[in-house]
Design an enzyme around this catalytic site. Structure first.
Site, short mmCIF file in Angstrom:
data_model
loop_
_atom_site.label_atom_id
_atom_site.label_comp_id
_atom_site.label_asym_id
_atom_site.label_seq_id
_atom_site.Cartn_x
_atom_site.Cartn_y
_atom_site.Cartn_z
N THR A 23 -1.57 -7.37 -0.57
CA THR A 23 -0.14 -6.96 -0.68
C THR A 23 0.70 -8.09 -0.27
O THR A 23 0.32 -9.19 0.26
CB THR A 23 -0.24 -5.90 0.37
OG1 THR A 23 -0.17 -6.35 1.87
CG2 THR A 23 -0.97 -4.81 0.32
N ASN A 28 3.01 4.44 7.77
CA ASN A 28 2.32 3.36 6.99
C ASN A 28 3.04 2.02 7.18
O ASN A 28 2.64 1.05 7.33
CB ASN A 28 2.40 3.65 5.48
CG ASN A 28 2.23 2.59 4.57
OD1 ASN A 28 0.96 1.93 4.54
ND2 ASN A 28 3.25 1.75 4.16
N TYR A 31 -0.70 -7.26 17.07
CA TYR A 31 -1.01 -6.61 15.94
C TYR A 31 -2.07 -5.87 16.39
O TYR A 31 -2.19 -4.43 15.98
CB TYR A 31 -1.20 -7.28 14.81
CG TYR A 31 -1.54 -6.76 13.50
CD1 TYR A 31 -0.52 -6.08 12.73
CD2 TYR A 31 -2.59 -6.73 12.94
CE1 TYR A 31 -0.55 -5.76 11.64
CE2 TYR A 31 -2.92 -6.01 11.85
CZ TYR A 31 -1.79 -5.47 11.18
OH TYR A 31 -2.28 -4.66 9.86
N ASP A 61 14.42 2.83 9.45
CA ASP A 61 13.71 1.79 10.07
C ASP A 61 13.31 2.72 10.91
O ASP A 61 13.49 3.54 11.88
CB ASP A 61 15.25 1.09 10.84
CG ASP A 61 14.64 0.17 11.94
OD1 ASP A 61 13.10 0.19 12.16
OD2 ASP A 61 15.28 -0.71 12.25
N VAL A 62 11.84 2.45 11.10
CA VAL A 62 10.88 3.38 11.97
C VAL A 62 11.05 3.24 13.55
O VAL A 62 10.53 4.05 14.17
CB VAL A 62 9.53 3.21 11.62
CG1 VAL A 62 9.24 3.64 10.29
CG2 VAL A 62 8.89 1.83 11.95
N MET A 95 0.92 -1.23 -0.02
CA MET A 95 0.13 -0.10 -0.09
C MET A 95 0.58 1.31 0.14
O MET A 95 0.41 2.23 -0.55
CB MET A 95 -0.86 -0.11 1.29
CG MET A 95 -2.21 -0.78 0.96
SD MET A 95 -3.12 -0.71 2.30
CE MET A 95 -2.84 -2.10 3.18
#
Ligand code: NAD
Length: 242
Positions: free
Chosen positions: A187, A87, A152, A60-61, A18
């Site tokens: 995805t 995202n 999650y 790298d978030v 996405m």
């Protein structure tokens, strides 16, 4: 003229799925886009394909210093930063008793701490570029539970909450913050792990969605068309949570 003419966006996890769809549409709508991802090869390839309006940076978030470098690069390269799309995300799961603390920490770190670090690093640049917009990509799993996907689900509910507190705080500074809640979207992510019941066809439209069916909502929330939208949760899930 495009719906994002003159805007500068940083999209985390923009190399695949996405995020890549959003990056393509943002450029097509007139924005400049910095794609931030840990997937260097795919990110650089997409940026090259999109031309001068796009660039790639390793992000790298989970690393605050990566976020700071990404914000600086957006401002240096494109002159400002007025859109942040959080995202990047990972999906795994497993039953209680089997799913480990390390897995839990990793998921929370990428999916929830990542957006927090992004907001932290981008805050001043977004305020300086006002009016600005943040779009946090949560999930239908931020609206309702998903069996076996404890971390999650917790991370995506958490991101929905972070969205609302940031929306309250940043509104007076000209920054709107909203969350997007996709259902099952085709995805690379959905190809991966075992042990997760995503009830893929279980929605009113009896099919998975495509990235291109989520992107228009993200474009809207990033654009001035959504000038009266703040702190909201925007579901695009084929009716999964109906
Ligand atoms: P994807 O796996 O195709 O893309 C995710 C991207 O994030 C990849 O390019 C990956 O390299 C990147 N990434 C992973 N860890 C990272 C990190 N630490 N730092 C930076 N980048 C990192 O997945 P997708 O389906 O396009 O998912 C995008 C977002 O949408 C995620 O937040 C996901 O949780 C959410 N989402 C997906 C679905 C779905 O069904 N696919 C449904 C609801 C929400």
């Amino acid at each position: 003229s495009g719906r994002l003419d003159g805007r500068v966006a940083l999209i985390s996890g923009g190399a695949s799925g996405m995020g890549a769809s959003h990056a393509r549409a943002f450029v097509a709508e007139g924005a400049s886009v910095l794609i931030g991802d840990i997937s260097d090869e795919a990110g650089a390839k997409l940026a090259a394909e999109l031309g001068d309006a796009a660039a790639f940076i390793h992000l790298d978030v989970t690393r605050a210093e990566d976020w700071r470098a990404a914000v600086d690069t957006a401002v240096e390269r494109f002159g400002k930063l007025d859109v942040l799309v959080n995202n990047a995300g990972i999906l795994d799961g497993g039953p209680l008793g089997t799913y480990t603390e390390e897995q839990w920490q990793r998921t929370l770190s990428v999916n929830l701490t990542g957006p927090f670090l992004g907001l932290t690093a981008a805050r001043d640049a977004l305020v300086a570029a006002r009016p600005a917009a943040v779009v946090n990509i949560s999930s239908a799993a931020g609206i309702q539970g998903v069996a076996g996907a404890h971390a999650y689900t917790a991370s995506k509910f958490g991101l929905r909450g972070l969205t609302k507190s940031a929306a309250l705080e940043l509104a007076p500074h000209g920054v709107r913050v909203n969350s997007v809640h996709p259902g099952g979207i085709l995805t690379p992510m959905l190809g991966a792990p075992a042990g997760i019941t995503l009830d893929r066809g279980e929605n009113t439209l009896t099919r998975l969605g495509l990235p291109e069916e989520v992107t228009p909502l993200v474009v809207f929330l990033a654009s001035h068309e959504s000038s009266y939208c703040n702190g909201g949760e925007y579901v695009v899930d084929g009716g999964m949570t109906a």
